[in-house]
Scaffold this active site. Structure first.
Site, PDB file in Angstrom:
ATOM      1  N   PRO A   9      25.370 -87.723 -16.929  1.00  0.00           N
ATOM      2  CA  PRO A   9      24.629 -88.653 -17.786  1.00  0.00           C
ATOM      3  C   PRO A   9      25.512 -89.460 -18.726  1.00  0.00           C
ATOM      4  CG  PRO A   9      24.190 -86.370 -18.410  1.00  0.00           C
ATOM      5  CD  PRO A   9      24.918 -86.342 -17.099  1.00  0.00           C
ATOM      6  N   ASN A  10      25.163 -90.725 -18.823  1.00  0.00           N
ATOM      7  CA  ASN A  10      25.761 -91.701 -19.741  1.00  0.00           C
ATOM      8  C   ASN A  10      27.131 -92.194 -19.321  1.00  0.00           C
ATOM      9  OD1 ASN A  10      23.588 -91.850 -21.659  1.00  0.00           O
ATOM     10  ND2 ASN A  10      24.138 -89.772 -22.251  1.00  0.00           N
ATOM     11  N   ARG A  17      30.301 -98.448 -25.633  1.00  0.00           N
ATOM     12  CA  ARG A  17      30.416 -98.002 -27.031  1.00  0.00           C
ATOM     13  C   ARG A  17      31.326 -96.777 -27.073  1.00  0.00           C
ATOM     14  NH1 ARG A  17      25.657 -96.018 -29.155  1.00  0.00           N
ATOM     15  NH2 ARG A  17      26.859 -95.650 -31.031  1.00  0.00           N
ATOM     16  N   TYR A  22      35.972 -92.406 -25.551  1.00  0.00           N
ATOM     17  CA  TYR A  22      35.933 -92.600 -24.100  1.00  0.00           C
ATOM     18  C   TYR A  22      36.742 -93.791 -23.601  1.00  0.00           C
ATOM     19  CZ  TYR A  22      32.049 -89.447 -25.012  1.00  0.00           C
ATOM     20  OH  TYR A  22      31.294 -88.397 -25.452  1.00  0.00           O
ATOM     21  N   ASN A  73      32.493 -84.589 -13.739  1.00  0.00           N
ATOM     22  CA  ASN A  73      32.324 -84.679 -15.190  1.00  0.00           C
ATOM     23  C   ASN A  73      30.812 -84.607 -15.418  1.00  0.00           C
ATOM     24  OD1 ASN A  73      32.026 -85.319 -17.856  1.00  0.00           O
ATOM     25  ND2 ASN A  73      33.471 -87.018 -17.837  1.00  0.00           N
ATOM     26  N   ALA A  76      27.000 -84.383 -20.809  1.00  0.00           N
ATOM     27  CA  ALA A  76      26.411 -83.432 -21.754  1.00  0.00           C
ATOM     28  C   ALA A  76      25.821 -82.199 -21.067  1.00  0.00           C
ATOM     29  CB  ALA A  76      25.345 -84.129 -22.586  1.00  0.00           C
ATOM     30  N   HIS A  79      27.391 -78.661 -21.338  1.00  0.00           N
ATOM     31  CA  HIS A  79      27.166 -77.754 -22.466  1.00  0.00           C
ATOM     32  C   HIS A  79      25.815 -77.042 -22.402  1.00  0.00           C
ATOM     33  CE1 HIS A  79      30.466 -80.275 -23.610  1.00  0.00           C
ATOM     34  NE2 HIS A  79      29.691 -81.329 -23.785  1.00  0.00           N
ATOM     35  N   ASP A  86      25.396 -72.730 -11.280  1.00  0.00           N
ATOM     36  CA  ASP A  86      24.952 -71.994 -10.085  1.00  0.00           C
ATOM     37  C   ASP A  86      25.182 -72.809  -8.811  1.00  0.00           C
ATOM     38  OD1 ASP A  86      24.216 -69.798 -11.558  1.00  0.00           O
ATOM     39  OD2 ASP A  86      22.073 -70.280 -11.601  1.00  0.00           O
ATOM     40  N   GLU A  97      36.629 -79.518 -13.170  1.00  0.00           N
ATOM     41  CA  GLU A  97      35.823 -80.079 -14.259  1.00  0.00           C
ATOM     42  C   GLU A  97      36.701 -81.036 -15.066  1.00  0.00           C
ATOM     43  OE1 GLU A  97      35.113 -77.061 -17.195  1.00  0.00           O
ATOM     44  OE2 GLU A  97      33.743 -78.305 -18.378  1.00  0.00           O
ATOM     45  N   HIS A  99      36.823 -83.876 -18.371  1.00  0.00           N
ATOM     46  CA  HIS A  99      36.248 -84.555 -19.537  1.00  0.00           C
ATOM     47  C   HIS A  99      37.233 -85.595 -20.023  1.00  0.00           C
ATOM     48  CE1 HIS A  99      32.971 -81.822 -19.554  1.00  0.00           C
ATOM     49  NE2 HIS A  99      33.832 -80.836 -19.416  1.00  0.00           N
ATOM     50  N   ILE A 100      36.733 -86.781 -20.267  1.00  0.00           N
ATOM     51  CA  ILE A 100      37.587 -87.867 -20.737  1.00  0.00           C
ATOM     52  C   ILE A 100      38.100 -87.558 -22.139  1.00  0.00           C
ATOM     53  CG2 ILE A 100      37.594 -90.328 -21.354  1.00  0.00           C
ATOM     54  CD1 ILE A 100      35.384 -90.667 -19.160  1.00  0.00           C
ATOM     55  N   SER A 101      37.203 -87.116 -23.003  1.00  0.00           N
ATOM     56  CA  SER A 101      37.579 -86.778 -24.383  1.00  0.00           C
ATOM     57  C   SER A 101      38.048 -85.327 -24.447  1.00  0.00           C
ATOM     58  CB  SER A 101      36.385 -86.986 -25.316  1.00  0.00           C
ATOM     59  OG  SER A 101      35.352 -86.073 -25.003  1.00  0.00           O
ATOM     60  N   ARG A 106      36.179 -81.559 -30.738  1.00  0.00           N
ATOM     61  CA  ARG A 106      34.995 -82.277 -31.230  1.00  0.00           C
ATOM     62  C   ARG A 106      33.970 -81.262 -31.784  1.00  0.00           C
ATOM     63  NH1 ARG A 106      33.217 -86.570 -26.843  1.00  0.00           N
ATOM     64  NH2 ARG A 106      31.946 -87.244 -28.626  1.00  0.00           N
ATOM     65  N   ARG A 110      30.247 -78.923 -28.094  1.00  0.00           N
ATOM     66  CA  ARG A 110      30.981 -79.456 -26.938  1.00  0.00           C
ATOM     67  C   ARG A 110      32.057 -78.485 -26.439  1.00  0.00           C
ATOM     68  NH1 ARG A 110      29.169 -84.872 -26.529  1.00  0.00           N
ATOM     69  NH2 ARG A 110      28.675 -85.657 -28.595  1.00  0.00           N
TER      70      ARG A 110
HETATM   71  O1  CA2 Z   1      34.478 -86.280 -22.612  1.00  0.00           O
HETATM   72  C1  CA2 Z   1      33.709 -86.346 -21.649  1.00  0.00           C
HETATM   73  O2  CA2 Z   1      34.012 -86.820 -20.560  1.00  0.00           O
HETATM   74  C2  CA2 Z   1      32.250 -85.880 -21.823  1.00  0.00           C
HETATM   75  O3  CA2 Z   1      31.882 -85.156 -20.650  1.00  0.00           O
HETATM   76  C3  CA2 Z   1      31.428 -87.164 -21.947  1.00  0.00           C
HETATM   77  C4  CA2 Z   1      29.959 -86.930 -22.287  1.00  0.00           C
HETATM   78  C5  CA2 Z   1      29.806 -85.939 -23.448  1.00  0.00           C
HETATM   79  O4  CA2 Z   1      28.443 -85.620 -23.642  1.00  0.00           O
HETATM   80  C6  CA2 Z   1      30.604 -84.664 -23.229  1.00  0.00           C
HETATM   81  O5  CA2 Z   1      30.460 -83.829 -24.355  1.00  0.00           O
HETATM   82  C7  CA2 Z   1      32.074 -84.972 -23.018  1.00  0.00           C
HETATM   83  C8  CA2 Z   1      29.307 -88.268 -22.654  1.00  0.00           C
HETATM   84  C9  CA2 Z   1      29.380 -89.315 -21.569  1.00  0.00           C
HETATM   85  C10 CA2 Z   1      29.573 -90.728 -22.053  1.00  0.00           C
HETATM   86  O6  CA2 Z   1      28.737 -91.054 -23.139  1.00  0.00           O
HETATM   87  C11 CA2 Z   1      28.789 -92.310 -23.705  1.00  0.00           C
HETATM   88  C12 CA2 Z   1      28.264 -92.442 -24.964  1.00  0.00           C
HETATM   89  C13 CA2 Z   1      28.281 -93.678 -25.583  1.00  0.00           C
HETATM   90  C14 CA2 Z   1      28.809 -94.787 -24.932  1.00  0.00           C
HETATM   91  C15 CA2 Z   1      29.327 -94.656 -23.653  1.00  0.00           C
HETATM   92  C16 CA2 Z   1      29.310 -93.416 -23.034  1.00  0.00           C
END
Ligand code: CA2
Length: 144
Positions: A9-10, A17, A22, A73, A76, A79, A86, A97, A99-101, A106, A110
């Protein structure tokens, strides 16, 4: 060697943003970067992205006997999702696995990863290069 790249997701909103966490690359930039890297080392990659947990479970299942590795990846759902944990256990396809960040520096929530227990490696905080490192790791394993 065939690797399935799954983003949760996302991640389709990358570059729009939160560049602090990211970076500035868009999701399209990310796919382009991964594709170029995979081509350069002779690996076949396919991409999936969804904002829905069940879709991610289905993508993982689709790797069973079809892919040699998974790079995921889970966003969210990392977590929260025992279903994704599973699914990785069920297919027994080597999974990295990513994660970009740097999730460990954090918020406390997370720092929890359910999927980590089923993965051969976790890469966190290397930006989008983490996906390339994950592919290299799986490719290396294939040669041993
Ligand atoms: O660091 C990562 O790759 C994460 O998996 C990215 C997830 C976050 O929930 C994980 O804790 C760490 C979020 C995906 C991207 O979310 C965005 C939020 C705002 C703007 C653009 C992307």
């Amino acid at each position: 060697m065939k690797i399935l790249i799954i983003n949760g997701p996302n991640l389709n909103m990358l570059g729009i943003r939160e560049p602090k966490h990211y970076g500035k690359e868009t999701y399209a930039d990310l796919l382009d970067k991964i594709q170029k890297h995979a081509d350069s080392i002779g690996i076949t990659v396919e991409f999936r992205q969804s904002n829905h947990e069940g879709d991610l479970v289905d993508y993982i299942h689709s790797a069973y006997q079809s892919f040699d590795g998974i790079v995921i990846n889970p966003g969210a759902y990392t977590h929260t999702s025992i279903a994704i944990l599973d699914a990785v256990k069920a297919v027994a396809v080597p999974t990295v696995e990513v994660h970009i960040s740097d999730v460990n520096s954090r918020e406390d929530f997370r720092k929890i990863s359910y999927i980590r227990a089923a993965c051969v490696l976790t890469i966190s905080g290397h930006g989008t290069n983490g996906y390339l490192e994950a592919i290299d790791y799986l490719a290396q394993g294939d040669n041993q």
